[in-house]
Design an enzyme around this catalytic site. Structure first.
Site, mmCIF file in Angstrom:
data_model
loop_
_atom_site.group_PDB
_atom_site.id
_atom_site.type_symbol
_atom_site.label_atom_id
_atom_site.label_comp_id
_atom_site.label_asym_id
_atom_site.label_seq_id
_atom_site.Cartn_x
_atom_site.Cartn_y
_atom_site.Cartn_z
ATOM 1 N N ARG A 104 0.840 -1.207 0.000
ATOM 2 C CA ARG A 104 0.000 0.000 0.000
ATOM 3 C C ARG A 104 0.874 1.256 0.000
ATOM 4 N N HIS A 137 14.228 17.385 10.108
ATOM 5 C CA HIS A 137 12.878 17.969 10.168
ATOM 6 C C HIS A 137 11.856 16.983 9.601
ATOM 7 N N TRP A 176 14.051 8.898 4.575
ATOM 8 C CA TRP A 176 12.870 8.044 4.724
ATOM 9 C C TRP A 176 11.924 8.244 3.546
ATOM 10 N N PHE A 206 0.799 19.616 2.080
ATOM 11 C CA PHE A 206 -0.220 19.141 3.026
ATOM 12 C C PHE A 206 -1.490 18.700 2.286
ATOM 13 N N ALA A 257 -3.278 11.059 0.866
ATOM 14 C CA ALA A 257 -2.583 9.857 1.339
ATOM 15 C C ALA A 257 -3.094 9.447 2.719
ATOM 16 N N GLU A 303 3.198 10.209 7.566
ATOM 17 C CA GLU A 303 2.033 11.034 7.187
ATOM 18 C C GLU A 303 1.479 11.789 8.389
ATOM 19 N N ASP A 357 0.530 11.694 17.550
ATOM 20 C CA ASP A 357 0.483 12.880 18.419
ATOM 21 C C ASP A 357 0.348 14.175 17.619
ATOM 22 N N PHE A 371 1.539 23.829 18.565
ATOM 23 C CA PHE A 371 2.819 23.720 17.857
ATOM 24 C C PHE A 371 3.658 24.966 18.031
HETATM 25 P P1 TGC Z 1 0.337 25.550 9.417
HETATM 26 O O1 TGC Z 1 0.743 26.960 9.740
HETATM 27 O O2 TGC Z 1 -0.725 24.897 10.220
HETATM 28 O O3 TGC Z 1 -0.068 25.488 7.876
HETATM 29 C C1 TGC Z 1 0.782 25.977 6.852
HETATM 30 C C2 TGC Z 1 -0.087 26.172 5.621
HETATM 31 O O4 TGC Z 1 -0.602 24.920 5.215
HETATM 32 C C3 TGC Z 1 -2.043 24.931 5.252
HETATM 33 N N1 TGC Z 1 -2.439 23.605 5.745
HETATM 34 C C4 TGC Z 1 -3.099 22.722 4.994
HETATM 35 N N2 TGC Z 1 -3.575 22.797 3.736
HETATM 36 C C5 TGC Z 1 -4.211 21.716 3.240
HETATM 37 N N3 TGC Z 1 -4.360 20.584 3.959
HETATM 38 C C6 TGC Z 1 -3.892 20.464 5.217
HETATM 39 N N4 TGC Z 1 -4.027 19.321 5.881
HETATM 40 C C7 TGC Z 1 -3.224 21.562 5.797
HETATM 41 N N5 TGC Z 1 -2.620 21.790 6.989
HETATM 42 C C8 TGC Z 1 -2.158 23.044 6.946
HETATM 43 C C9 TGC Z 1 -2.388 26.031 6.211
HETATM 44 O O5 TGC Z 1 -3.673 26.529 5.966
HETATM 45 C C10 TGC Z 1 -1.314 27.043 5.883
HETATM 46 O O6 TGC Z 1 -1.664 27.656 4.667
HETATM 47 P P2 TGC Z 1 -1.231 29.191 4.377
HETATM 48 O O7 TGC Z 1 -1.862 29.494 3.067
HETATM 49 O O8 TGC Z 1 -1.797 29.986 5.530
HETATM 50 O O9 TGC Z 1 0.255 29.197 4.340
HETATM 51 O O10 TGC Z 1 1.653 24.681 9.392
HETATM 52 P P3 TGC Z 1 2.653 24.283 10.509
HETATM 53 O O11 TGC Z 1 4.023 24.501 10.003
HETATM 54 O O12 TGC Z 1 2.268 24.886 11.838
HETATM 55 O O13 TGC Z 1 2.419 22.692 10.518
HETATM 56 C C11 TGC Z 1 1.603 22.098 11.347
HETATM 57 C C12 TGC Z 1 1.654 20.546 11.214
HETATM 58 C C13 TGC Z 1 2.428 19.964 12.366
HETATM 59 C C14 TGC Z 1 0.234 20.109 11.293
HETATM 60 C C15 TGC Z 1 2.283 20.051 9.912
HETATM 61 O O14 TGC Z 1 3.582 20.430 9.847
HETATM 62 C C16 TGC Z 1 2.225 18.553 9.747
HETATM 63 O O15 TGC Z 1 1.220 18.022 9.243
HETATM 64 N N6 TGC Z 1 3.299 17.803 10.083
HETATM 65 C C17 TGC Z 1 3.405 16.391 9.790
HETATM 66 C C18 TGC Z 1 4.348 16.161 8.638
HETATM 67 C C19 TGC Z 1 3.963 15.007 7.792
HETATM 68 O O16 TGC Z 1 2.837 14.535 7.805
HETATM 69 N N7 TGC Z 1 4.898 14.511 6.985
HETATM 70 C C20 TGC Z 1 4.610 13.457 6.079
HETATM 71 C C21 TGC Z 1 5.752 13.248 5.107
HETATM 72 S S1 TGC Z 1 5.293 12.305 3.690
HETATM 73 C C22 TGC Z 1 5.151 10.751 4.269
HETATM 74 O O17 TGC Z 1 5.232 10.450 5.413
HETATM 75 C C23 TGC Z 1 4.875 9.725 3.243
HETATM 76 S S2 TGC Z 1 4.803 8.148 3.832
HETATM 77 C C24 TGC Z 1 3.971 7.487 2.549
HETATM 78 C C25 TGC Z 1 3.930 6.034 2.499
HETATM 79 O O18 TGC Z 1 4.991 5.377 2.328
HETATM 80 O O19 TGC Z 1 2.782 5.507 2.563
HETATM 81 P P1 FAD Z 2 10.033 13.524 14.723
HETATM 82 O O1 FAD Z 2 9.371 14.671 14.060
HETATM 83 O O2 FAD Z 2 11.432 13.710 15.201
HETATM 84 O O3 FAD Z 2 9.127 13.056 15.945
HETATM 85 C C1 FAD Z 2 9.617 12.190 16.985
HETATM 86 C C2 FAD Z 2 8.565 12.102 18.094
HETATM 87 O O4 FAD Z 2 8.321 13.408 18.632
HETATM 88 C C3 FAD Z 2 7.201 11.598 17.581
HETATM 89 O O5 FAD Z 2 6.622 10.783 18.553
HETATM 90 C C4 FAD Z 2 6.390 12.880 17.442
HETATM 91 O O6 FAD Z 2 4.987 12.658 17.591
HETATM 92 C C5 FAD Z 2 6.948 13.711 18.585
HETATM 93 N N1 FAD Z 2 6.739 15.139 18.332
HETATM 94 C C6 FAD Z 2 7.321 15.930 17.381
HETATM 95 N N2 FAD Z 2 6.856 17.178 17.452
HETATM 96 C C7 FAD Z 2 5.952 17.194 18.458
HETATM 97 C C8 FAD Z 2 5.112 18.193 19.024
HETATM 98 N N3 FAD Z 2 5.074 19.434 18.553
HETATM 99 N N4 FAD Z 2 4.321 17.838 20.072
HETATM 100 C C9 FAD Z 2 4.312 16.576 20.545
HETATM 101 N N5 FAD Z 2 5.079 15.589 20.061
HETATM 102 C C10 FAD Z 2 5.889 15.902 19.030
HETATM 103 N N6 FAD Z 2 8.543 11.092 4.408
HETATM 104 C C11 FAD Z 2 8.447 11.639 3.163
HETATM 105 O O7 FAD Z 2 8.567 12.850 2.990
HETATM 106 N N7 FAD Z 2 8.217 10.853 2.065
HETATM 107 C C12 FAD Z 2 8.088 9.506 2.161
HETATM 108 O O8 FAD Z 2 7.865 8.840 1.132
HETATM 109 C C13 FAD Z 2 8.187 8.908 3.451
HETATM 110 N N8 FAD Z 2 8.118 7.556 3.583
HETATM 111 C C14 FAD Z 2 8.399 6.994 4.802
HETATM 112 C C15 FAD Z 2 8.521 5.599 4.893
HETATM 113 C C16 FAD Z 2 8.881 5.017 6.100
HETATM 114 C C17 FAD Z 2 9.067 3.536 6.178
HETATM 115 C C18 FAD Z 2 9.059 5.815 7.250
HETATM 116 C C19 FAD Z 2 9.439 5.205 8.576
HETATM 117 C C20 FAD Z 2 8.926 7.183 7.180
HETATM 118 C C21 FAD Z 2 8.615 7.795 5.947
HETATM 119 N N9 FAD Z 2 8.563 9.182 5.816
HETATM 120 C C22 FAD Z 2 8.434 9.754 4.577
HETATM 121 C C23 FAD Z 2 8.911 10.037 6.955
HETATM 122 C C24 FAD Z 2 7.779 10.248 7.955
HETATM 123 O O9 FAD Z 2 6.787 11.076 7.424
HETATM 124 C C25 FAD Z 2 8.376 10.848 9.234
HETATM 125 O O10 FAD Z 2 9.126 9.837 9.854
HETATM 126 C C26 FAD Z 2 7.303 11.381 10.166
HETATM 127 O O11 FAD Z 2 6.682 12.512 9.608
HETATM 128 C C27 FAD Z 2 7.866 11.747 11.569
HETATM 129 O O12 FAD Z 2 8.997 12.553 11.460
HETATM 130 P P2 FAD Z 2 10.349 12.162 12.244
HETATM 131 O O13 FAD Z 2 10.658 10.747 11.921
HETATM 132 O O14 FAD Z 2 11.369 13.176 11.921
HETATM 133 O O15 FAD Z 2 9.977 12.245 13.783
#
Ligand code: TGC
Ligand code: FAD
Length: 420
Positions: free
Chosen positions: A120, A166, A192, A271, A277, A398, A402, A418
């Site tokens: 997936r 980050h 990652w 986002f 996703a 994703e 938390d 945050f």
């Molecule tokens: P914040 O100030 O809240 O927002 C910045 C701008 O983004 C907009 N926004 C969104 N827009 C659409 N959908 C959403 N869900 C949105 N969330 C926020 C927001 O309106 C704002 O827009 P603008 O126009 O005002 O600039 O942003 P922040 O920096 O305070 O971030 C807050 C937080 C923690 C929620 C965000 O950073 C977050 O979601 N962090 C998690 C990171 C994450 O999910 N990474 C994933 C990486 S990819 C991955 O993991 C792929 S794995 C795939 C796989 O293998 O299956």
């Molecule tokens: P951190 O951000 O360092 O977090 C560590 C811990 O601290 C977590 O428990 C978190 O909840 C906690 N924490 C952080 N901030 C706060 C807060 N403000 N308050 C409370 N708790 C907090 N990323 C991509 O971009 N593309 C990909 O294709 C992708 N694929 C992935 C595949 C795998 C197998 C894995 C393991 C990860 C992948 N990722 C990808 C990365 C993934 O999205 C990140 O690992 C995830 O977003 C968490 O970031 P981090 O690992 O840096 O943890």
């Protein structure tokens, strides 16, 4: 006044309830695989798509799980097979994509992840992150150039947001895109990144720098052959071993101006891709949990201790019932979310609620079900330990459990936990 108005209605309702719950009406049979009859809420088309995904997953993917897990390899023909069935980027209209609704997309994710989260994952990145990035934020030329090849998996794309320093906070990203007279120079490191070691191009999210001034984050299409790019595989993973993960190191790589995702302008762009996703993961993890339930039930019925099947013990029954209840609730909630998305009446917080709760519950319940296997829990032959390890990652990527808690906390209180 109100009571008087309601009296006739209440009387009729009581009569109907008495009829349906009394001895006259027949009960339907309890179906442990679909206890609340979710199937009745699907359309014929959704059922047909579900069937295609289910048959493919069980016939073609299930036999390949263990080898992928043990060798940390993804058989790349799998993505091509998915493409041939129309499973990649299915919600996109045109460009060789199927144009399904979101509920159908969810059903596909459920069936693929029932086999393994790694399959997936490989598919989610191609569909929900890469194709959706180009479809939502790309130019018409980029859509025509990339989407048909991505839909058939003749081209593989990756989504680079996370960096070594980050993850949860992408707003602090260090990767830069510096403007030149005819394009951009990209510098940075992502880690990652799913599919990175074999990806043909990378959607790299970077902070723009123009005339020395840092601007907004934008997305860039960076082809592998564009310059000095290294994508080493991250090996010896404890989970998601069937999906290939790597880092992406980009050293002074020049890309032409037309490679910027022209409508991306700020973090809202990545986002928005994550919304797609995360929705898919909400369904997928419930599929993984369903597989854990099926395997644990079968094992508990077959294995005997104290001259009785494990399934006859109350503790074991409770584990099965708790897990089944959570899977049923999670799937119905995912279905309702899908319906809202299909109507265009949704918000990202709804998605956060489902991503958080379904991943959290799937992980928790898989962990408990694992106990039913006793010592055999340790063997990869039984599948539930593999799912449990995968679900720990699903609960993390994703947006961690938390982080989604805080997104919802902000939505409920108006206060961001945050920001400083
Ligand atoms: P914040 O100030 O809240 O927002 C910045 C701008 O983004 C907009 N926004 C969104 N827009 C659409 N959908 C959403 N869900 C949105 N969330 C926020 C927001 O309106 C704002 O827009 P603008 O126009 O005002 O600039 O942003 P922040 O920096 O305070 O971030 C807050 C937080 C923690 C929620 C965000 O950073 C977050 O979601 N962090 C998690 C990171 C994450 O999910 N990474 C994933 C990486 S990819 C991955 O993991 C792929 S794995 C795939 C796989 O293998 O299956
Ligand atoms: P951190 O951000 O360092 O977090 C560590 C811990 O601290 C977590 O428990 C978190 O909840 C906690 N924490 C952080 N901030 C706060 C807060 N403000 N308050 C409370 N708790 C907090 N990323 C991509 O971009 N593309 C990909 O294709 C992708 N694929 C992935 C595949 C795998 C197998 C894995 C393991 C990860 C992948 N990722 C990808 C990365 C993934 O999205 C990140 O690992 C995830 O977003 C968490 O970031 P981090 O690992 O840096 O943890």
């Amino acid at each position: 006044m109100l009571a008087a108005a309601l009296r006739p209605t209440l009387a009729t309702t009581r009569l109907n309830v008495a009829r349906s719950m009394g001895g006259v009406a027949k009960f339907t049979k309890y179906d442990w695989e679909d206890p609340l009859n979710m199937d009745s809420l699907l359309t014929d088309e959704e059922r047909a798509i579900h069937e295609v995904a289910k048959n493919y997953a069980q016939e073609k993917l299930a036999p390949r799980v263990l080898n992928g897990w043990r060798t940390e390899k993804l058989d790349q023909s799998i993505l091509k097979e998915m493409g041939a069935l129309g499973l990649l980027g299915p919600t996109i209209k045109g460009y060789g994509c199927a144009g399904t609704n979101y509920v159908s997309y969810g059903l596909i994710m459920r069936e693929i992840e029932k086999v393994d989260s790694g399959f997936r994952s490989a598919m989610s990145v191609q569909s929900s992150l890469v194709m959706s990035a180009i479809s939502q934020f790309g130019s018409e030329a980029q859509k025509e150039k990339y989407l048909p090849g991505l839909a058939t998996a003749d081209i593989i794309g990756c989504f680079g947001l996370t960096e070594p320093n980050h993850g949860s906070d992408p707003s602090s990203m260090e990767t830069t895109a510096t403007k030149t007279k005819d394009g951009w120079i990209i510098n940075g490191a992502k880690t990652w990144i799913t599919n990175a070691p074999f990806g043909d191009f990378f959607i790299i999210w970077a902070t723009t720098v123009e005339n020395g001034v840092r601007g907004k984050n934008r997305g860039f299409i960076v082809p592998r052959e564009a310059g000095h790019i290294e994508t080493p595989q991250i090996t010896n993973k404890l989970a998601l071993r069937g999906s290939v993960t790597g880092s992406v190191f980009i050293d002074n790589v020049h890309i032409p101006a037309e490679n910027v995702l022209e409508k991306s302008n700020g973090l809202g762009a990545p986002f928005s891709c994550l919304n797609h996703a995360r929705f898919g993961i909400s369904w997928g993890v419930m599929g993984a949990l369903e597989d854990c339930i099926e395997r644990a039930r079968a094992y508990a019925l077959e294995r005997h201790q104290f001259n009785r099947p494990l399934a006859s013990f109350q503790f074991v029954q409770r584990k099965l019932v708790d897990a089944s209840t959570q899977a049923t609730f999670g799937l119905l909630a995912a279905l309702q979310l899908g319906r809202q998305i299909d109507k265009g009446e949704y918000n990202p917080e709804m998605i956060s609620m489902l991503k958080r709760n379904n991943c959290g519950q799937a992980l928790q319940q898989a962990r408990v079900l694992l106990d039913i296997f006793g010592g055999n829990a340790c063997s990869d032959e039984y599948g539930v330990g593999r799912h449990e390890a995968n679900l720990q990652v699903c609960n993390t990527y994703e947006g961690t459990y938390d982080v989604h808690t805080l997104i919802l906390g902000k939505a409920m209180t108006g206060i961001s936990a945050f920001a400083n």
